[in-house]
Design a protein around this motif. Structure first.
Motif, PDB file in Angstrom:
ATOM      1  N   GLU A 256     -37.873   4.592   1.069  1.00  0.00           N
ATOM      2  CA  GLU A 256     -36.469   4.882   1.373  1.00  0.00           C
ATOM      3  C   GLU A 256     -36.271   5.514   2.743  1.00  0.00           C
ATOM      4  O   GLU A 256     -35.135   5.756   3.158  1.00  0.00           O
ATOM      5  N   VAL A 257     -37.351   5.806   3.453  1.00  0.00           N
ATOM      6  CA  VAL A 257     -37.238   6.429   4.773  1.00  0.00           C
ATOM      7  C   VAL A 257     -36.849   5.369   5.803  1.00  0.00           C
ATOM      8  O   VAL A 257     -37.489   4.324   5.900  1.00  0.00           O
ATOM      9  N   GLY A 258     -35.808   5.631   6.565  1.00  0.00           N
ATOM     10  CA  GLY A 258     -35.328   4.656   7.541  1.00  0.00           C
ATOM     11  C   GLY A 258     -36.122   4.684   8.831  1.00  0.00           C
ATOM     12  O   GLY A 258     -36.789   5.673   9.159  1.00  0.00           O
ATOM     13  N   VAL A 259     -36.059   3.577   9.578  1.00  0.00           N
ATOM     14  CA  VAL A 259     -36.656   3.506  10.916  1.00  0.00           C
ATOM     15  C   VAL A 259     -35.590   3.871  11.935  1.00  0.00           C
ATOM     16  O   VAL A 259     -34.528   3.258  11.997  1.00  0.00           O
ATOM     17  N   ALA A 260     -35.865   4.885  12.730  1.00  0.00           N
ATOM     18  CA  ALA A 260     -34.884   5.381  13.696  1.00  0.00           C
ATOM     19  C   ALA A 260     -34.847   4.545  14.956  1.00  0.00           C
ATOM     20  O   ALA A 260     -33.792   4.351  15.558  1.00  0.00           O
ATOM     21  N   ARG A 261     -36.009   4.051  15.395  1.00  0.00           N
ATOM     22  CA  ARG A 261     -36.045   3.334  16.678  1.00  0.00           C
ATOM     23  C   ARG A 261     -37.283   2.459  16.778  1.00  0.00           C
ATOM     24  O   ARG A 261     -38.319   2.746  16.183  1.00  0.00           O
ATOM     25  N   PHE A 262     -37.134   1.388  17.543  1.00  0.00           N
ATOM     26  CA  PHE A 262     -38.234   0.524  17.977  1.00  0.00           C
ATOM     27  C   PHE A 262     -38.231   0.518  19.502  1.00  0.00           C
ATOM     28  O   PHE A 262     -37.193   0.716  20.124  1.00  0.00           O
ATOM     29  N   TRP A 263     -39.383   0.254  20.097  1.00  0.00           N
ATOM     30  CA  TRP A 263     -39.423   0.036  21.543  1.00  0.00           C
ATOM     31  C   TRP A 263     -40.658  -0.780  21.903  1.00  0.00           C
ATOM     32  O   TRP A 263     -41.602  -0.884  21.128  1.00  0.00           O
ATOM     33  N   SER A 264     -40.621  -1.400  23.074  1.00  0.00           N
ATOM     34  CA  SER A 264     -41.722  -2.211  23.575  1.00  0.00           C
ATOM     35  C   SER A 264     -42.206  -1.639  24.898  1.00  0.00           C
ATOM     36  O   SER A 264     -41.433  -1.025  25.640  1.00  0.00           O
ATOM     37  N   GLY A 265     -43.476  -1.842  25.202  1.00  0.00           N
ATOM     38  CA  GLY A 265     -44.028  -1.361  26.460  1.00  0.00           C
ATOM     39  C   GLY A 265     -45.260  -2.150  26.854  1.00  0.00           C
ATOM     40  O   GLY A 265     -45.818  -2.907  26.052  1.00  0.00           O
ATOM     41  N   TRP A 266     -45.686  -1.950  28.099  1.00  0.00           N
ATOM     42  CA  TRP A 266     -46.737  -2.781  28.673  1.00  0.00           C
ATOM     43  C   TRP A 266     -48.078  -2.053  28.709  1.00  0.00           C
ATOM     44  O   TRP A 266     -48.165  -0.905  29.120  1.00  0.00           O
ATOM     45  N   THR A 267     -49.120  -2.743  28.259  1.00  0.00           N
ATOM     46  CA  THR A 267     -50.498  -2.297  28.440  1.00  0.00           C
ATOM     47  C   THR A 267     -51.174  -3.284  29.395  1.00  0.00           C
ATOM     48  O   THR A 267     -50.634  -4.359  29.672  1.00  0.00           O
ATOM     49  N   ALA A 268     -52.347  -2.921  29.879  1.00  0.00           N
ATOM     50  CA  ALA A 268     -53.045  -3.777  30.850  1.00  0.00           C
ATOM     51  C   ALA A 268     -54.464  -4.053  30.386  1.00  0.00           C
ATOM     52  O   ALA A 268     -55.158  -3.144  29.922  1.00  0.00           O
ATOM     53  N   PHE A 269     -54.895  -5.300  30.540  1.00  0.00           N
ATOM     54  CA  PHE A 269     -56.212  -5.731  30.078  1.00  0.00           C
ATOM     55  C   PHE A 269     -56.997  -6.375  31.209  1.00  0.00           C
ATOM     56  O   PHE A 269     -56.472  -7.211  31.950  1.00  0.00           O
ATOM     57  N   THR A 270     -58.263  -5.999  31.317  1.00  0.00           N
ATOM     58  CA  THR A 270     -59.212  -6.741  32.143  1.00  0.00           C
ATOM     59  C   THR A 270     -59.829  -7.835  31.287  1.00  0.00           C
ATOM     60  O   THR A 270     -59.591  -7.909  30.079  1.00  0.00           O
ATOM     61  N   THR A 271     -60.667  -8.679  31.894  1.00  0.00           N
ATOM     62  CA  THR A 271     -61.267  -9.781  31.133  1.00  0.00           C
ATOM     63  C   THR A 271     -62.267  -9.291  30.094  1.00  0.00           C
ATOM     64  O   THR A 271     -62.545 -10.005  29.132  1.00  0.00           O
ATOM     65  N   ASP A 272     -62.817  -8.084  30.272  1.00  0.00           N
ATOM     66  CA  ASP A 272     -63.776  -7.564  29.287  1.00  0.00           C
ATOM     67  C   ASP A 272     -63.191  -6.423  28.465  1.00  0.00           C
ATOM     68  O   ASP A 272     -63.914  -5.705  27.786  1.00  0.00           O
ATOM     69  N   PHE A 273     -61.861  -6.226  28.553  1.00  0.00           N
ATOM     70  CA  PHE A 273     -61.138  -5.256  27.720  1.00  0.00           C
ATOM     71  C   PHE A 273     -61.535  -3.810  28.010  1.00  0.00           C
ATOM     72  O   PHE A 273     -61.276  -2.920  27.202  1.00  0.00           O
ATOM     73  N   ASN A 274     -62.154  -3.555  29.159  1.00  0.00           N
ATOM     74  CA  ASN A 274     -62.572  -2.213  29.529  1.00  0.00           C
ATOM     75  C   ASN A 274     -61.952  -1.826  30.863  1.00  0.00           C
ATOM     76  O   ASN A 274     -61.750  -2.686  31.734  1.00  0.00           O
ATOM     77  N   PRO A 275     -61.673  -0.525  31.082  1.00  0.00           N
ATOM     78  CA  PRO A 275     -61.078  -0.108  32.352  1.00  0.00           C
ATOM     79  C   PRO A 275     -62.037  -0.303  33.506  1.00  0.00           C
ATOM     80  O   PRO A 275     -63.256  -0.324  33.338  1.00  0.00           O
ATOM     81  N   VAL A 276     -61.473  -0.437  34.699  1.00  0.00           N
ATOM     82  CA  VAL A 276     -62.288  -0.692  35.888  1.00  0.00           C
ATOM     83  C   VAL A 276     -61.815   0.177  37.038  1.00  0.00           C
ATOM     84  O   VAL A 276     -60.615   0.375  37.237  1.00  0.00           O
ATOM     85  N   LEU A 277     -62.768   0.718  37.770  1.00  0.00           N
ATOM     86  CA  LEU A 277     -62.502   1.367  39.050  1.00  0.00           C
ATOM     87  C   LEU A 277     -63.004   0.426  40.124  1.00  0.00           C
ATOM     88  O   LEU A 277     -64.136  -0.074  40.040  1.00  0.00           O
ATOM     89  N   GLY A 278     -62.185   0.169  41.133  1.00  0.00           N
ATOM     90  CA  GLY A 278     -62.581  -0.771  42.174  1.00  0.00           C
ATOM     91  C   GLY A 278     -62.036  -0.375  43.529  1.00  0.00           C
ATOM     92  O   GLY A 278     -61.249   0.564  43.665  1.00  0.00           O
ATOM     93  N   VAL A 279     -62.498  -1.119  44.529  1.00  0.00           N
ATOM     94  CA  VAL A 279     -62.102  -0.889  45.920  1.00  0.00           C
ATOM     95  C   VAL A 279     -61.505  -2.182  46.450  1.00  0.00           C
ATOM     96  O   VAL A 279     -62.069  -3.260  46.255  1.00  0.00           O
ATOM     97  N   ASP A 280     -60.368  -2.081  47.125  1.00  0.00           N
ATOM     98  CA  ASP A 280     -59.679  -3.249  47.656  1.00  0.00           C
ATOM     99  C   ASP A 280     -59.412  -3.022  49.144  1.00  0.00           C
ATOM    100  O   ASP A 280     -59.370  -1.888  49.624  1.00  0.00           O
ATOM    101  N   GLY A 281     -59.223  -4.109  49.869  1.00  0.00           N
ATOM    102  CA  GLY A 281     -58.902  -4.020  51.295  1.00  0.00           C
ATOM    103  C   GLY A 281     -60.145  -4.043  52.174  1.00  0.00           C
ATOM    104  O   GLY A 281     -61.229  -3.615  51.772  1.00  0.00           O
ATOM    105  N   ARG A 282     -59.985  -4.526  53.405  1.00  0.00           N
ATOM    106  CA  ARG A 282     -61.099  -4.677  54.344  1.00  0.00           C
ATOM    107  C   ARG A 282     -61.771  -3.364  54.683  1.00  0.00           C
ATOM    108  O   ARG A 282     -62.966  -3.301  54.930  1.00  0.00           O
ATOM    109  N   HIS A 283     -61.009  -2.284  54.681  1.00  0.00           N
ATOM    110  CA  HIS A 283     -61.530  -0.996  55.114  1.00  0.00           C
ATOM    111  C   HIS A 283     -61.962  -0.110  53.952  1.00  0.00           C
ATOM    112  O   HIS A 283     -62.368   1.032  54.174  1.00  0.00           O
ATOM    113  N   GLY A 284     -61.886  -0.646  52.748  1.00  0.00           N
ATOM    114  CA  GLY A 284     -62.372   0.096  51.586  1.00  0.00           C
ATOM    115  C   GLY A 284     -61.606   1.368  51.285  1.00  0.00           C
ATOM    116  O   GLY A 284     -62.154   2.286  50.651  1.00  0.00           O
ATOM    117  N   ASN A 285     -60.354   1.445  51.705  1.00  0.00           N
ATOM    118  CA  ASN A 285     -59.588   2.674  51.493  1.00  0.00           C
ATOM    119  C   ASN A 285     -58.438   2.508  50.504  1.00  0.00           C
ATOM    120  O   ASN A 285     -57.576   3.369  50.385  1.00  0.00           O
TER     121      ASN A 285
END
Length: 352
Positions: A256-285
């Motif tokens: 009998e308990v009502g649902v007050a709210r729904f919402w949607s949001g974005w998550t992010a996935f790599t190809t192996d489902f694990n977080p990644v630290l990386g370096v981008d750009g020619r100067h590595g900064n």
């Protein structure tokens, strides 16, 4: 999923990843204490549970791998689950004995306050239009420009909108709900005195937890990938119906308990489902830390510390677990087709 991580990354990196995930929880607790963040943190531990007997063997295997890697987990039989007053829809479980629940909005607000107190200048609601590389970087916004020696992309699912790293991470849309406050009678019927948050042992898990404001929150179960990684603003109303139906089936004690709210949001996935630290750009900064696959609250906090050490020219002891060159997602239309096939296959397995 450590069994999948071990297959994709190998046993050595999988062990490092388990260590990173385990270390992220006490680090988050330390941040909360150091900055006095009032975010309703409850150190209840967390549960991954079966809802069907066919899931038990796989869950035992995953729990065993976690124990091999030194994670603080143990398997709970059906009898032990009932002793803990966990709702009967959840049959057996793997209890991770660290971590718990918090209010993420209040946590982020506390981090914001701590940053301002430390002298950090924040420019909120300031969309980046362009990031130009070079020995000295320039960020152009709609209202001005900023130059710096380093840039960190902590933009996760929103990263493709920058025109960078669109094949490193893809956005996945998930949805959640929150009930009205639970009255005394339904709360007593529910039990669940330990308040351990629950994730089901599905490929696309359902999640349920009791909040500090005496509501039940939950959802996921449905994952969507948008064509060309375009982030639509509209809520996923068809997912709302699915997670609402699942909630009623799992927890009839709260009928009998009502649902007050729904919402949607974005998550992010790599190809192996694990977080990644990386370096981008020619100067590595240009540095990035991305792809938490729904586990970014604690792991993203620790990633911030790792990135900070990297900028200062030092190596954080957990850096090796996340620093790598990830496999790239294929270009469109193959990415969209592949994502649809993968999500469809996982959903079909869960339905079975």
């Amino acid at each position: 999923d450590l069994s999948l991580t071990r297959r994709l990354l190998g046993p050595e990196l999988a062990a490092a990843r388990a260590g990173f995930a385990d270390a992220a929880v006490p680090y988050l607790e330390e941040v909360i204490e150091r900055h006095g963040i009032d975010c309703d943190y409850t150190a209840s531990g967390t549960l991954t549970v079966t809802v069907h007997p066919s899931q038990e063997a796989a869950l035992r295997k995953k729990g065993g791998i976690a124990q091999e890697y030194g994670s603080p987990v143990r398997f709970l039989s059906s009898g032990e689950m009932r002793e803990r007053k966990v709702p009967p829809a959840f049959l057996e479980g793997v209890l991770e004995e660290q971590g718990g629940t918090l209010d993420p909005g209040r946590y982020m607000s506390g981090l914001r306050t701590a940053a301002l107190a430390a002298g950090v200048r924040l420019f909120e609601r300031t969309r980046v239009v362009e990031l130009t590389g070079g020995p000295r970087l320039t960020v152009r916004t709609e209202g001005g420009r900023v130059s710096a020696d380093h840039a960190v992309l902590g933009t996760n699912a929103y990263t493709p909108t920058l025109g960078r790293l669109g094949r490193i991470v893809i956005p996945i849309l998930v949805s959640l709900f929150e009930t009205d406050p639970l009255g005394r009678e339904p709360r007593e019927r529910l039990g669940w005195h330990g308040r351990e948050p629950v994730n089901t042992a599905h490929q696309v898990a359902e999640t349920y937890l009791l909040s500090a404001r005496n509501t039940l929150m939950g959802g996921v179960k449905v994952a969507r990938y948008p064509w060309r990684s375009k982030l639509a603003a509209a809520p996923d109303r068809s997912a709302f119906q699915v997670i609402h139906r699942a909630f009623r089936e799992r927890l009839p004690e709260l009928g009998e308990v009502g649902v007050a709210r729904f919402w949607s949001g974005w998550t992010a996935f790599t190809t192996d489902f694990n977080p990644v630290l990386g370096v981008d750009g020619r100067h590595g900064n240009i540095l990035y830390g991305l792809g938490y696959a729904g586990h970014g609250l604690s792991q993203g906090t620790l990633m911030g510390a790792v990135l900070a050490e990297r900028i200062l020219g030092r190596e954080h002891r957990r850096e090796a677990a996340v620093l790598r060159r990830p496999r790239r997602w294929p270009p469109e239309p193959f990415r969209w087709v592949g994502a649809k096939l993968l999500i469809g296959r996982l959903t079909a397995a869960d339905r079975r």
